[in-house]
Design a protein around this motif. Structure first.
Motif, short mmCIF file in Angstrom:
data_model
loop_
_atom_site.label_atom_id
_atom_site.label_comp_id
_atom_site.label_asym_id
_atom_site.label_seq_id
_atom_site.Cartn_x
_atom_site.Cartn_y
_atom_site.Cartn_z
N HIS A 1 1.81 4.69 -58.80
CA HIS A 1 2.56 5.07 -59.77
C HIS A 1 2.41 5.16 -60.81
N GLU B 1 10.86 4.41 -54.15
CA GLU B 1 9.25 3.47 -53.48
C GLU B 1 8.51 3.73 -51.90
N TYR C 1 7.12 0.60 -61.64
CA TYR C 1 8.12 0.53 -60.58
C TYR C 1 8.19 2.14 -60.03
N SER D 1 9.88 -1.93 -49.04
CA SER D 1 9.20 -0.98 -49.50
C SER D 1 7.91 -2.08 -50.35
N GLY E 1 5.60 -5.76 -53.13
CA GLY E 1 6.30 -5.03 -51.75
C GLY E 1 6.72 -5.74 -51.30
N LYS F 1 9.61 5.09 -58.46
CA LYS F 1 10.60 5.77 -58.04
C LYS F 1 10.08 7.31 -57.50
N PHE G 1 7.31 -1.66 -54.03
CA PHE G 1 8.10 -1.19 -55.19
C PHE G 1 7.50 -0.87 -56.22
N ARG G 2 6.06 -1.86 -56.55
CA ARG G 2 5.86 -1.74 -58.16
C ARG G 2 4.13 -2.25 -57.64
#
Length: 191
Positions: free
Chosen positions: A172, A182, A178, A64, A86, A180, A66-67
């Motif tokens: 984001h 991802e 991060y 993923s 990622g 949620k 993820f950030r």
């Protein structure tokens, strides 16, 4: 006979020149669309070989992004950047860390669309990578984002799909880096 040797010489030159100019291109398929990247194996051979090792082993598949770092979600950082990150691979399958190919040696700078390896300390990059949104000179050698000043190893650039990169960044949470959930990387493969 002279023409034969001339023809052979031209053919050898053409084949050699074509293989020397061969570009490494990969496609990152995400749940939000595709991102096509061109890699620079001549300028950053260690970093490109490392990335392609993960690609060829299909270890980036089903990972993923993820950030996402934007100008609004890094209040404690004096030097702000814009990237999406990622490619975190299962820790039991991570290859050994690679030496840092500094931008001062490779000449591959952190410009808009550059892809680069994430790291903590120099020579600690493994699998995680990031894509720059806008130029990020603070990530180059001598830049101020890391206290060690060594920068990160840029090794290619986005050639199609920056709209997808920006779409991912905008997802984001307002004050968080991060995701949620991802953003899925379905696969990364050579083109």
């Amino acid at each position: 006979m002279k023409n034969f040797f001339l023809t052979v010489l031209i053919l050898v030159f053409t084949i050699t020149n074509a293989s020397a100019q061969k570009k490494e291109v990969c496609i990152i398929k995400t749940s939000l669309g595709a991102i096509t990247i061109e890699l620079y194996p001549k300028k950053a051979p260690i970093t490109v070989a490392n990335f392609l090792k993960y690609v060829d082993a299909h270890l980036y598949d089903n990972t993923s992004f993820f950030r996402a770092v934007s100008l609004t979600n890094q209040p404690k950082d004096s030097v702000k950047i814009e990237v999406i990150q990622g490619g975190e691979v299962d820790s039991t399958k991570v290859f050994a860390a690679i030496p840092l190919e500094r931008t001062s040696k490779t000449g591959v700078l952190h410009k808009n669309g550059s892809i680069s390896m994430a790291r903590d300390t120099p020579d600690s990059a493994t699998c995680s990578f990031f894509i720059c949104i806008n130029d990020q000179p603070s990530l180059d050698f001598g830049g101020k984002r890391n206290k060690d000043g060594q920068g990160f190893a840029a090794f290619g650039k986005v050639i199609e799909g920056m709209d997808v990169v920006k779409k991912i960044q905008k997802l984001h949470p307002e004050q968080e880096q991060y995701f949620k959930p991802e953003i899925s990387i379905l696969s990364i493969s050579r083109k």
